[in-house]
Every structure is written in C-alpha cells, then in structure tokens.
Design a protein around this motif. Structure first.
Motif, mmCIF file in Angstrom:
data_model
loop_
_atom_site.group_PDB
_atom_site.id
_atom_site.type_symbol
_atom_site.label_atom_id
_atom_site.label_comp_id
_atom_site.label_asym_id
_atom_site.label_seq_id
_atom_site.Cartn_x
_atom_site.Cartn_y
_atom_site.Cartn_z
ATOM 1 N N PHE A 283 25.640 -40.113 -77.972
ATOM 2 C CA PHE A 283 24.743 -39.177 -77.281
ATOM 3 C C PHE A 283 25.353 -37.792 -77.322
ATOM 4 C CE2 PHE A 283 27.408 -39.431 -73.459
ATOM 5 C CZ PHE A 283 27.954 -40.720 -73.586
ATOM 6 N N VAL A 284 24.520 -36.803 -77.107
ATOM 7 C CA VAL A 284 25.043 -35.440 -76.995
ATOM 8 C C VAL A 284 24.737 -34.935 -75.590
ATOM 9 C CG1 VAL A 284 24.703 -34.954 -79.455
ATOM 10 C CG2 VAL A 284 22.971 -34.217 -77.791
ATOM 11 N N VAL A 285 25.538 -33.956 -75.170
ATOM 12 C CA VAL A 285 25.327 -33.312 -73.882
ATOM 13 C C VAL A 285 25.205 -31.816 -74.132
ATOM 14 C CG1 VAL A 285 26.440 -32.712 -71.692
ATOM 15 C CG2 VAL A 285 26.548 -35.063 -72.537
ATOM 16 N N ALA A 286 24.132 -31.238 -73.620
ATOM 17 C CA ALA A 286 23.959 -29.780 -73.728
ATOM 18 C C ALA A 286 23.278 -29.294 -72.458
ATOM 19 C CB ALA A 286 23.119 -29.427 -74.951
ATOM 20 N N SER A 287 23.925 -28.377 -71.754
ATOM 21 C CA SER A 287 23.295 -27.833 -70.539
ATOM 22 C C SER A 287 22.355 -26.682 -70.895
ATOM 23 C CB SER A 287 24.360 -27.357 -69.539
ATOM 24 O OG SER A 287 25.118 -26.312 -70.105
ATOM 25 N N ASN A 288 22.531 -26.141 -72.098
ATOM 26 C CA ASN A 288 21.674 -25.029 -72.551
ATOM 27 C C ASN A 288 20.300 -25.589 -72.979
ATOM 28 O OD1 ASN A 288 20.339 -23.327 -74.465
ATOM 29 N ND2 ASN A 288 22.218 -22.139 -74.685
ATOM 30 N N PRO A 289 19.229 -25.241 -72.259
ATOM 31 C CA PRO A 289 17.934 -25.874 -72.519
ATOM 32 C C PRO A 289 17.406 -25.619 -73.932
ATOM 33 C CG PRO A 289 17.762 -24.218 -70.761
ATOM 34 C CD PRO A 289 19.196 -24.270 -71.168
ATOM 35 N N ASP A 290 17.729 -24.447 -74.482
ATOM 36 C CA ASP A 290 17.229 -24.139 -75.822
ATOM 37 C C ASP A 290 17.927 -25.024 -76.870
ATOM 38 O OD1 ASP A 290 15.680 -22.577 -77.690
ATOM 39 O OD2 ASP A 290 17.635 -21.786 -78.340
ATOM 40 N N MET A 291 19.238 -25.148 -76.743
ATOM 41 C CA MET A 291 19.973 -26.014 -77.682
ATOM 42 C C MET A 291 19.466 -27.445 -77.579
ATOM 43 S SD MET A 291 23.883 -24.670 -77.288
ATOM 44 C CE MET A 291 24.670 -25.543 -78.607
ATOM 45 N N ARG A 292 19.256 -27.866 -76.359
ATOM 46 C CA ARG A 292 18.817 -29.237 -76.116
ATOM 47 C C ARG A 292 17.426 -29.480 -76.704
ATOM 48 N NH1 ARG A 292 19.664 -29.097 -70.556
ATOM 49 N NH2 ARG A 292 17.436 -29.005 -70.126
ATOM 50 N N ARG A 293 16.565 -28.533 -76.482
ATOM 51 C CA ARG A 293 15.191 -28.673 -76.973
ATOM 52 C C ARG A 293 15.187 -28.775 -78.499
ATOM 53 N NH1 ARG A 293 12.256 -25.434 -79.236
ATOM 54 N NH2 ARG A 293 13.489 -23.587 -78.724
ATOM 55 N N LEU B 106 27.425 -34.427 -65.019
ATOM 56 C CA LEU B 106 26.346 -34.242 -66.008
ATOM 57 C C LEU B 106 25.001 -34.418 -65.324
ATOM 58 C CD1 LEU B 106 27.707 -36.512 -68.906
ATOM 59 C CD2 LEU B 106 28.123 -34.079 -68.516
ATOM 60 N N GLU B 107 24.038 -33.674 -65.773
ATOM 61 C CA GLU B 107 22.665 -33.919 -65.309
ATOM 62 C C GLU B 107 21.966 -34.795 -66.326
ATOM 63 O OE1 GLU B 107 20.586 -30.348 -64.212
ATOM 64 O OE2 GLU B 107 22.284 -29.698 -62.959
ATOM 65 N N ARG B 108 21.083 -35.628 -65.820
ATOM 66 C CA ARG B 108 20.355 -36.567 -66.689
ATOM 67 C C ARG B 108 19.672 -35.836 -67.855
ATOM 68 N NH1 ARG B 108 17.858 -38.336 -69.869
ATOM 69 N NH2 ARG B 108 16.202 -39.885 -69.951
ATOM 70 N N SER B 109 19.101 -34.675 -67.543
ATOM 71 C CA SER B 109 18.314 -33.976 -68.570
ATOM 72 C C SER B 109 19.196 -33.378 -69.674
ATOM 73 C CB SER B 109 17.489 -32.858 -67.923
ATOM 74 O OG SER B 109 18.367 -31.893 -67.382
ATOM 75 N N TRP B 110 20.509 -33.303 -69.467
ATOM 76 C CA TRP B 110 21.391 -32.726 -70.485
ATOM 77 C C TRP B 110 21.706 -33.721 -71.601
ATOM 78 C CZ3 TRP B 110 25.991 -30.457 -67.113
ATOM 79 C CH2 TRP B 110 25.484 -29.479 -66.257
ATOM 80 N N ILE B 111 21.382 -35.000 -71.386
ATOM 81 C CA ILE B 111 21.841 -36.056 -72.297
ATOM 82 C C ILE B 111 20.736 -36.452 -73.267
ATOM 83 C CG2 ILE B 111 22.793 -38.408 -72.421
ATOM 84 C CD1 ILE B 111 23.559 -38.074 -69.413
ATOM 85 N N CYS B 112 21.079 -36.474 -74.542
ATOM 86 C CA CYS B 112 20.100 -36.903 -75.552
ATOM 87 C C CYS B 112 20.793 -37.936 -76.444
ATOM 88 C CB CYS B 112 19.670 -35.678 -76.364
ATOM 89 S SG CYS B 112 18.616 -36.075 -77.752
ATOM 90 N N ASP B 113 20.134 -39.070 -76.643
ATOM 91 C CA ASP B 113 20.729 -40.123 -77.471
ATOM 92 C C ASP B 113 20.665 -39.775 -78.953
ATOM 93 O OD1 ASP B 113 21.695 -42.083 -75.757
ATOM 94 O OD2 ASP B 113 20.681 -43.663 -76.871
ATOM 95 N N ALA B 114 21.632 -40.285 -79.699
ATOM 96 C CA ALA B 114 21.647 -40.099 -81.164
ATOM 97 C C ALA B 114 22.304 -41.333 -81.765
ATOM 98 C CB ALA B 114 22.442 -38.852 -81.523
ATOM 99 N N PRO B 115 21.963 -41.647 -83.003
ATOM 100 C CA PRO B 115 22.524 -42.881 -83.562
ATOM 101 C C PRO B 115 24.048 -42.844 -83.689
ATOM 102 C CG PRO B 115 20.820 -41.972 -85.017
ATOM 103 C CD PRO B 115 21.043 -40.983 -83.915
ATOM 104 N N SER B 116 24.604 -41.778 -84.244
ATOM 105 C CA SER B 116 26.059 -41.747 -84.382
ATOM 106 C C SER B 116 26.518 -40.311 -84.194
ATOM 107 C CB SER B 116 26.495 -42.264 -85.753
ATOM 108 O OG SER B 116 26.397 -41.248 -86.715
ATOM 109 N N VAL B 117 27.792 -40.145 -83.928
ATOM 110 C CA VAL B 117 28.312 -38.792 -83.723
ATOM 111 C C VAL B 117 28.199 -37.971 -85.003
ATOM 112 C CG1 VAL B 117 30.464 -37.517 -83.334
ATOM 113 C CG2 VAL B 117 29.777 -39.321 -81.755
ATOM 114 N N VAL B 118 28.467 -38.607 -86.139
ATOM 115 C CA VAL B 118 28.387 -37.820 -87.382
ATOM 116 C C VAL B 118 26.944 -37.366 -87.639
ATOM 117 C CG1 VAL B 118 28.829 -37.821 -89.858
ATOM 118 C CG2 VAL B 118 30.481 -38.873 -88.313
#
Ligand SMILES: Cc1ncc(COP(=O)(O)O)c(C=O)c1O
Length: 390
Positions: free
Chosen positions: A246-256, A85-97
């Motif tokens: 946390f979520v992981v997305a390598s797609n920059p648009d989805m991540r943004r 994983l790259e650091r920039s792909w990871i975004c924190d979130a409170p819960s999976v749901v």
C-alpha cells in the motif's frame, strides 16, 4: 523462544524463486541460495490460519477491502512507529515496485532526471529507465564503515533540475536506517528545490534491536505533503508471494493521481487472500516479529564474527536494519566474474553479486540472513573455505 527459527524447511519443489532456480541460474542444483530477499522462516501462525480459513471457503470470488484491514494497518503504524495515519491516506497496490513505477510515471516528466542513491535495490533503476526517465545518481559515501548521503552532490542534482527522488529507507543494500538529522537535512533540500519524494520503506519493520526507523513523512506536515510512502507487510512477515502493498500520501492531489492510475490499470481490486494475511500479521504477528529480529541479530553477530576469524580480507557493513548483510569483498581482488565463479562454482553458494545494485557495488556481495543458523553456518563455511583456496 516460542517460534522455531532453527527449523530447516525444505523449500525445493515449491515454485520457490530462490530455491527452485539454482540449476537454471547457477548451473548446479546443490547451491545454497542466500540471495532473493524472502525468508526461509514460516510466517506467523496467525497468518497461516487466516489463509487456511480463506482457502477452506472453496470458492475464490472477487473480494472487498474490509475496514478491519485498514484499522490493522493504522494500529500497526501507531504502535510500532508512532505514526498516525488517516484511513483516507492509504491506497492499496499490488507490489511496492508497481507503486515505484507508477510514482515515477506520475511525478516526473518524460526524459527528466530522477534521483536515486546508489548502490540501491536494482528495480529502482528499472522503474526510472523503463518509464523513459534518466537515472541521476547520488552515490552514497562510506563514512566510518557505513553509508552516508552526499548532500552536496544531491543539491547539485536538484539544481540541475531533478524533481523526483527515490529514497530507500532502510537502505537496501547496506541496511542503513537514516536518522532524524539525516532525513531532515534531506527534506530541507527537497523542500527548497520543489522535489517530490517517493520513500520506499518496505523494510521499516526490520529495525534490528537498538535501532529505530523513522518514517520520512512523519517528520513534519511539510515533508508529508511532498511524499508518497510505499509500505507493505510482505518483507516483515515473509508474505512477498502474496503480492500486496500500500502507499500512504497525506497530500490529496498526489493521492488522487495515484488512485486514478491504479484504477486505470485495473489494479484496485482486493486480493482474495492477501488482505486477510496482512490483517492477521498486523494484529497477531508482533511477538513473532520481535523474536524473528532477535534471531536475525544473532545470525548477524555470528556471520560478522565468523568472517572476522576466517576471512578478514572481507569486511561486512553492519546493518541497522533489514536481514541483509552487505559484504565488502574487494580485499579478495576478484572482478565480477571471479566473485561469481567463487560463489557458484567453487563454494556452491549464491549470494547477490553487488554490481546489480549499481557500479558502486562492484566487489561487494549481499547475503540474506533470514534463514536458520545452520544454513548461515554452512554457507559461510563453504564460502570461506573456497575463498581461502582460491
Ligand atoms: C527496497 C525494496 N523495495 C521493494 C522490494 C520489493 O517489493 P515488492 O515485492 O512489493 O515489489 C524490495 C524487495 O527486496 C526491496 O528491498
């Protein structure tokens, strides 16, 4: 064993969702609760030490996400799953749901169809319906006693225009860990029809001995590009009360888009406690996890053996992963009310009644085996005795 998973820890009067609601939900306080998916095991000692250190600060101000937290996540996925994983792909979130719900809002149109594979963890339905979308079901098939995907039905849903799929891997309930061929075939259809995949992999670390989880997004850059993966240390190390994922997305648009929505909802601040617990778990909890999985595998063998001997009308679906056992109770010939009556009133146990996972779950029960063997023994003994006398 260096960790004592046999120890019975009294969780009553601790505001436990599972242990402190028996009277309210089932009408009696002496129920043995093996329903909600948390464990009755103490988390790894390193987690407790990290939390105690944090609590000892005595002030609980706004906090940051340190680099070491992200490094711990990256190291874990590289070691345990061979996924870089790259650091920039990871975004924190409170819960999976929370992430599932945000993803439905972001990656599907109001009123459109969102695909799930039933029976499935019940909030999957809620996040689709509560966002004003339509549940498009691809009921799982049962082949050789385990779940399999119905690709023909899936393709027809995609042809009809569904553009978002909520994948559950490992699957809850049933504990299927989808294998590489199954995931690739699924992925091929998603690429062909322009479908986005939200892959809930919260149970990914709970592959039982002899099984291996494959992150869907790790299969190819093309699949990674259409996928938002939802992850957490909470199921793995029994931290769900800390509400962190946390979520992981390598797609920059989805991540943004995901990041922006998290900020809009003001969910982006670090928790005072959670990041330390997660970091400790990922850096020092590996031996605990391996022992815990061996212990749960022992509970599973015990449960399957006991049921075969004492209640052969009930057929367990052997899971590849998770600490959950999905039980086909249709041989008992009881409807939903009858099964509830059997569990709560006659046996004094609370497993999950299967229809909450979708109508395909009617006649099934889900048992949580992440508890001391003595609790599993007592619960199964109560259940089988009551079923025999029904
Ligand atoms: C498949 C699945 N996703 C999500 C969750 C809940 O995750 P969270 O507490 O982070 O919302 C569970 C809990 O059992 C689960 O089984």
């Amino acid at each position: 064993m260096s960790y004592d998973f046999n120890r019975r820890i009294d969780r009553r009067h601790t505001r436990s969702y599972k242990w402190d609601q028996s009277e309210k939900l089932f009408g009696r306080p002496d129920i043995l609760p093996l329903w909600v998916a948390d464990m009755d095991f103490a988390s790894p000692p390193a987690v407790r030490a990290a939390l105690e250190k944090r609590a000892a600060l005595g002030l609980y101000g706004y906090s940051i996400h340190p680099d070491s937290y992200f490094e711990a996540i990256i190291g874990w996925y590289r070691r345990r799953h061979g996924w870089t994983l790259e650091r920039s792909w990871i975004c924190d979130a409170p819960s999976v749901v929370t992430s599932l719900s945000i993803a439905v809002e972001l990656f599907s149109e109001p009123g459109s169809k969102v695909v799930l594979q039933s029976p499935v963890y019940y909030p999957f339905y809620d996040v689709i319906r509560n966002n004003g979308r339509i549940v498009a079901k691809n009921p799982l098939l049962i082949q050789d006693g385990r779940f399999a995907m119905d690709y023909a039905q899936l393709e027809s849903l995609f042809k009809e225009g569904a553009k978002l799929l909520l994948l559950c891997n490992p699957h809850n309930p049933g504990g299927r860990i989808w294998d590489k061929e199954e995931l690739l075939r699924l992925g091929e259809l998603c690429l062909k029809y322009g479908v986005t995949v939200v892959s809930d992999e919260i149970h990914c670390d709970l592959a039982l001995p002899g099984h291996k989880h494959i992150p869907f997004a790790s299969l190819s850059p093309e699949l990674a590009n259409i996928t938002l993966t939802c992850l957490a240390a909470t199921k793995t190390f029994n931290l769900p009360g800390l509400q962190t994922s946390f979520v992981v997305a390598s797609n920059p648009d989805m991540r943004r888009r995901f990041d922006a929505r998290i900020k809009t909802l003001a969910l982006h601040m670090a928790s005072h406690f959670a990041q330390d617990a997660v970091e400790a778990a990922y850096t020092e909890g590996e031996a605990w996890l391996d022992e815990m999985l061996d212990y749960v595998a022992g509970n599973l063998d015990y449960a399957i053996g006991y049921l075969a001997e004492h209640l052969p009308e009930v057929k367990p679906m052997r899971p590849d992963g998770t600490y959950l056992l999905w039980l086909d109770c249709r041989g008992l010939q009881l409807d939903v009310r009858g099964l509830k009556d059997l569990m709560y009133n006659k046996a004094g146990v609370a497993f999950n009644e299967g229809s909450i996972f979708g109508e395909e779950g009617e006649g099934w029960l889900r048992i949580n085996l992440a508890c001391p063997r003595a609790v599993v023994e007592e619960a199964l003994e109560r259940f089988c005795r009551a079923a025999a006398g029904r």
